[in-house]
Motif scaffolding. Structure first.
Motif, short mmCIF file in Angstrom:
data_model
loop_
_atom_site.label_atom_id
_atom_site.label_comp_id
_atom_site.label_asym_id
_atom_site.label_seq_id
_atom_site.Cartn_x
_atom_site.Cartn_y
_atom_site.Cartn_z
N ALA A 70 -16.89 -20.47 -1.46
CA ALA A 70 -15.73 -19.84 -0.81
C ALA A 70 -15.78 -18.33 -0.96
O ALA A 70 -15.48 -17.59 -0.01
N GLU A 71 -16.17 -17.84 -2.13
CA GLU A 71 -16.28 -16.39 -2.33
C GLU A 71 -17.37 -15.81 -1.43
O GLU A 71 -17.19 -14.73 -0.85
N ALA A 72 -18.49 -16.52 -1.31
CA ALA A 72 -19.57 -16.04 -0.45
C ALA A 72 -19.11 -15.95 1.01
O ALA A 72 -19.43 -14.98 1.71
N LEU A 73 -18.34 -16.92 1.45
CA LEU A 73 -17.84 -16.89 2.83
C LEU A 73 -16.81 -15.76 3.00
O LEU A 73 -16.85 -15.04 4.01
N ALA A 131 2.16 -3.35 -9.51
CA ALA A 131 2.58 -2.12 -10.22
C ALA A 131 1.54 -1.01 -10.06
O ALA A 131 1.87 0.17 -10.17
N GLN A 132 0.29 -1.40 -9.78
CA GLN A 132 -0.76 -0.40 -9.54
C GLN A 132 -0.83 0.01 -8.07
O GLN A 132 -1.66 0.81 -7.68
N GLY A 133 0.02 -0.60 -7.23
CA GLY A 133 0.07 -0.25 -5.81
C GLY A 133 -0.76 -1.13 -4.90
O GLY A 133 -1.03 -0.75 -3.75
N TYR A 134 -1.18 -2.30 -5.37
CA TYR A 134 -2.01 -3.20 -4.57
C TYR A 134 -1.22 -4.42 -4.12
O TYR A 134 -0.37 -4.92 -4.85
N ARG A 135 -1.53 -4.90 -2.91
CA ARG A 135 -1.04 -6.21 -2.44
C ARG A 135 -2.13 -7.22 -2.76
O ARG A 135 -3.32 -6.88 -2.73
N VAL A 136 -1.73 -8.45 -3.04
CA VAL A 136 -2.70 -9.49 -3.38
C VAL A 136 -2.55 -10.64 -2.39
O VAL A 136 -1.44 -11.13 -2.17
N ALA A 137 -3.66 -11.04 -1.79
CA ALA A 137 -3.68 -12.18 -0.87
C ALA A 137 -4.50 -13.29 -1.51
O ALA A 137 -5.65 -13.07 -1.90
N HIS A 138 -3.90 -14.46 -1.65
CA HIS A 138 -4.58 -15.62 -2.24
C HIS A 138 -4.95 -16.60 -1.14
O HIS A 138 -4.13 -16.91 -0.27
N PHE A 139 -6.17 -17.12 -1.20
CA PHE A 139 -6.62 -18.18 -0.30
C PHE A 139 -7.25 -19.26 -1.17
O PHE A 139 -8.10 -18.96 -2.01
N GLU A 140 -6.84 -20.51 -0.95
CA GLU A 140 -7.47 -21.60 -1.68
C GLU A 140 -8.88 -21.80 -1.14
O GLU A 140 -9.14 -21.59 0.05
N ASN A 141 -9.79 -22.20 -2.03
CA ASN A 141 -11.18 -22.40 -1.62
C ASN A 141 -11.30 -23.34 -0.43
O ASN A 141 -12.03 -23.07 0.52
#
Length: 159
Positions: A42-45, A106-116
């Motif tokens: 999934a990370e490779a894709l 808090a560091q100014g980043y948005r986080v997007a999560h995707f399940e494998n």
């Protein structure tokens, strides 16, 4: 396992500028390097998607260390966006993910999560979602790379 740095004895020497014990920063960098070498399917894709236009213009990096304790799967500093490929372990670690996401916010980043399984089974939908997450403007220009010495090693002429 505890996050990187917990339970380790800090060294007396400090990392340049950050004030972190060098051992912690070195360990985090080493873990990130090892993770880059052993990506999941999934990370490779996701990495392939992030290197495809228009996302490639935002210069994503993989397995980015954020001292003192976190490693992001993928990060674009220009877009202030972190992309995470979540395996089965993330479902069990929801509380940890929430604290981690709050730290990134808090560091100014948005986080997007995707399940494998989502990355592997719904590629087009994941790619479209990623495209909506980057700012809808041109990315800022990259900093010019440092001038490299001449192939002969003599540097610039003028002497």
């Amino acid at each position: 396992p505890p996050p990187c740095g917990e339970g380790e004895r800090p060294s007396v020497a400090r990392a340049r500028g950050g004030g972190l014990p060098m051992m912690i920063e070195d360990t985090l960098q080493s873990r990130a390097r090892n993770m880059r070498r052993a990506m999941t399917p999934a990370e490779a894709l996701l990495w392939t998607m992030l290197r495809t236009p228009p996302l490639n213009a935002w210069h994503f990096r993989r397995q980015v260390a954020f001292p003192p304790r976190y490693i992001a799967d993928f990060c674009s500093h220009a877009a202030r966006l972190i992309v995470e490929a979540d395996g089965e372990g993330h479902v069990l670690g929801h509380r940890t993910d929430s604290a981690r996401d709050a730290w990134f916010a808090a560091q100014g980043y948005r986080v997007a999560h995707f399940e494998n399984r989502q990355v592997l089974g719904e590629r087009d939908g994941v790619f479209e979602t990623l495209c909506t997450l980057v700012p809808q403007r041109e990315p800022p220009p990259r900093r010019a790379s440092r001038e490299s010495p001449s192939p002969q090693g003599g540097g610039s002429s003028g002497t």
